[in-house]
Design a protein around this motif. Structure first.
Motif, PDB file in Angstrom:
ATOM      1  N   GLY A  29       0.802  -1.239   0.000  1.00 38.21           N
ATOM      2  CA  GLY A  29       0.000   0.000   0.000  1.00 38.21           C
ATOM      3  C   GLY A  29       0.818   1.263   0.000  1.00 38.21           C
ATOM      4  N   SER A  30       0.447   2.177   0.916  1.00 39.60           N
ATOM      5  CA  SER A  30       1.008   3.530   0.934  1.00 39.60           C
ATOM      6  C   SER A  30       2.509   3.559   1.241  1.00 39.60           C
ATOM      7  CB  SER A  30       0.279   4.362   1.982  1.00 39.60           C
ATOM      8  OG  SER A  30       1.030   5.498   2.309  1.00 39.60           O
ATOM      9  N   GLY A  31       2.972   2.643   2.117  1.00 40.30           N
ATOM     10  CA  GLY A  31       4.400   2.606   2.419  1.00 40.30           C
ATOM     11  C   GLY A  31       4.850   3.598   3.472  1.00 40.30           C
ATOM     12  N   SER A  32       3.962   4.048   4.343  1.00 37.57           N
ATOM     13  CA  SER A  32       4.401   4.985   5.395  1.00 37.57           C
ATOM     14  C   SER A  32       5.363   4.310   6.362  1.00 37.57           C
ATOM     15  CB  SER A  32       3.195   5.549   6.142  1.00 37.57           C
ATOM     16  OG  SER A  32       2.555   4.555   6.910  1.00 37.57           O
ATOM     17  N   ASN A  33       5.217   3.008   6.568  1.00 41.56           N
ATOM     18  CA  ASN A  33       6.162   2.290   7.440  1.00 41.56           C
ATOM     19  C   ASN A  33       7.489   2.054   6.725  1.00 41.56           C
ATOM     20  OD1 ASN A  33       4.796   1.516  10.134  1.00 41.56           O
ATOM     21  ND2 ASN A  33       3.240   1.253   8.563  1.00 41.56           N
ATOM     22  N   ALA A 110       5.788  -4.982   5.705  1.00 40.70           N
ATOM     23  CA  ALA A 110       5.313  -3.664   6.163  1.00 40.70           C
ATOM     24  C   ALA A 110       4.040  -3.326   5.413  1.00 40.70           C
ATOM     25  CB  ALA A 110       6.391  -2.611   5.920  1.00 40.70           C
ATOM     26  N   GLY A 111       2.954  -4.008   5.819  1.00 40.64           N
ATOM     27  CA  GLY A 111       1.706  -3.825   5.109  1.00 40.64           C
ATOM     28  C   GLY A 111       1.611  -4.749   3.911  1.00 40.64           C
ATOM     29  N   MET A 113       0.000  -7.575   2.199  1.00 37.60           N
ATOM     30  CA  MET A 113      -1.346  -8.097   2.430  1.00 37.60           C
ATOM     31  C   MET A 113      -1.555  -9.474   1.812  1.00 37.60           C
ATOM     32  SD  MET A 113      -2.314  -5.928   4.401  1.00 37.60           S
ATOM     33  CE  MET A 113      -4.043  -6.239   4.688  1.00 37.60           C
ATOM     34  N   LEU A 131       4.653  -6.376  10.691  1.00 38.97           N
ATOM     35  CA  LEU A 131       4.042  -5.309  11.488  1.00 38.97           C
ATOM     36  C   LEU A 131       2.530  -5.514  11.475  1.00 38.97           C
ATOM     37  CD1 LEU A 131       4.062  -2.460  12.862  1.00 38.97           C
ATOM     38  CD2 LEU A 131       3.867  -1.535  10.529  1.00 38.97           C
ATOM     39  N   HIS A 132       1.941  -5.579  12.671  1.00 41.02           N
ATOM     40  CA  HIS A 132       0.495  -5.800  12.737  1.00 41.02           C
ATOM     41  C   HIS A 132      -0.141  -4.736  13.627  1.00 41.02           C
ATOM     42  CE1 HIS A 132      -3.284  -7.811  12.492  1.00 41.02           C
ATOM     43  NE2 HIS A 132      -3.333  -8.050  13.792  1.00 41.02           N
ATOM     44  N   PRO A 133      -1.225  -4.120  13.166  1.00 44.28           N
ATOM     45  CA  PRO A 133      -1.807  -3.006  13.925  1.00 44.28           C
ATOM     46  C   PRO A 133      -2.791  -3.453  15.003  1.00 44.28           C
ATOM     47  CG  PRO A 133      -2.967  -3.240  11.854  1.00 44.28           C
ATOM     48  CD  PRO A 133      -1.894  -4.299  11.864  1.00 44.28           C
ATOM     49  N   HIS A 198      -0.792   4.514  13.627  1.00 44.86           N
ATOM     50  CA  HIS A 198       0.260   4.566  12.603  1.00 44.86           C
ATOM     51  C   HIS A 198       1.516   5.257  13.141  1.00 44.86           C
ATOM     52  CE1 HIS A 198      -2.213   2.665   9.713  1.00 44.86           C
ATOM     53  NE2 HIS A 198      -2.952   3.693   9.386  1.00 44.86           N
ATOM     54  N   GLU A 201       3.258   2.709  15.027  1.00 46.81           N
ATOM     55  CA  GLU A 201       3.859   1.730  14.108  1.00 46.81           C
ATOM     56  C   GLU A 201       5.184   2.241  13.571  1.00 46.81           C
ATOM     57  OE1 GLU A 201       0.660   1.250  11.207  1.00 46.81           O
ATOM     58  OE2 GLU A 201       0.484  -0.816  11.893  1.00 46.81           O
TER      59      GLU A 201
END
Ligand SMILES: Nc1nc2c(c(=O)[nH]1)N[C@@H](CN(C=O)c1ccc(C(=O)N[C@@H](CCC(=O)O)C(=O)O)cc1)CN2
Ligand SMILES: NCC(=O)N[C@@H]1O[C@H](COP(=O)([O-])[O-])[C@@H](O)[C@H]1O
Length: 217
Positions: A29-33, A110-111, A113, A131-133, A198, A201
């Protein structure tokens, strides 16, 4: 470095070409992590190098983040692979072999899926962390933040959080490396709570990589 220093270093058994601690980061996804890891490396607080960013989604913004930083990327969409008659397990094995080609010291989901199969874990040649929220033993799988928020709204829990854990075939059940508790605030919107998750995270994913790297040193 002066020649005598070179000889002294070699005599001490120091390698003059210490291989950087190599990461392969898997994203969807977005890749913020991913960005948090990139920023920690750029800022000198994480002594590592991202050898490749892998995504199963061709349009994942995380790929743009990597390309902007001249980090190699690899895109592995699942559906075309299955349409060609390959199995999900073959996809996993082929992907693990591509990842092994970068000689990583650590693989970071890192996200990412996709549930990785036991075949992937058998072939991959480095530890895999995820990484799990949510907190250990709670809300495994997808949409964990929403599910935790709804449980809070029902009065069932007062806090959730996020964790980084080793990846095993069972979903989100591997040994926990680090976690962060993020209590709920009454009246807070899901978006606001998700923003706080987030932020936590982005701290713990860097902390987890550092912890594993130091444990290996
Ligand atoms: N074997 C493991 N694989 C993965 C783990 C793990 O602990 N063991 N962690 C997950 C990450 N994850 C939750 O943290 C997760 C991601 C995705 C899914 C899932 O159901 N994926 C579906 C497809 C969903 C989609 O494409 O939108 C699937 O793979 O069929 C569950 C958990 C990473 N993998
Ligand atoms: N079950 C896995 C899962 O839900 N992972 C979650 O995907 C997001 C990726 O964000 P990012 O692409 O901005 O890093 C993160 O919140 C991560 O915990």
């Amino acid at each position: 470095m002066h020649l005598s220093s070179v000889k002294l270093s070699l005599a001490k058994g120091c390698s003059l070409s210490e291989k950087p601690y190599a990461l392969v980061v898997l994203v969807s996804g977005s890749g913020s992590n991913l960005q948090a890891i990139m920023d920690a490396i750029a800022g000198g607080t994480l002594d590592a190098q991202i050898a490749c960013v892998v995504s199963n989604k061709r349009k994942a913004y995380a790929l743009e983040r990597a390309e902007n930083a001249s980090i190699p990327t690899h895109v592995a969409p699942l559906k075309p692979y299955l349409r060609e008659g390959h199995t999900r397990e073959q996809y996993d094995v082929d992907l693990a072999q591509v990842i092994n080609g970068y000689a990583p010291d650590l693989i970071v989901l890192a996200g990412w899926m996709h549930i990785v199969s036991a075949a992937f874990l058998d072939v991959i040649q480095a530890p895999v962390i995820n990484l799990h929220p949510a907190l250990p033993g709670t809300f495994p799988g997808t949409h964990a933040i929403e599910r935790a928020y709804e449980a809070f709204q029902r009065g069932e829990i007062s806090q959730s959080g996020c964790m980084v854990h080793h990846v095993i075939p069972e979903i989100d059940a591997g040994e926990v490396i680090t976690q962060a508790i993020v209590p709920f605030t009454a009246g807070e919107s899901l978006d606001d709570y998700e923003t706080r998750i987030h932020a936590a995270e982005h701290r713990i994913i860097v902390e987890a990589v550092r912890q594993i790297q130091l444990a290996k040193a």
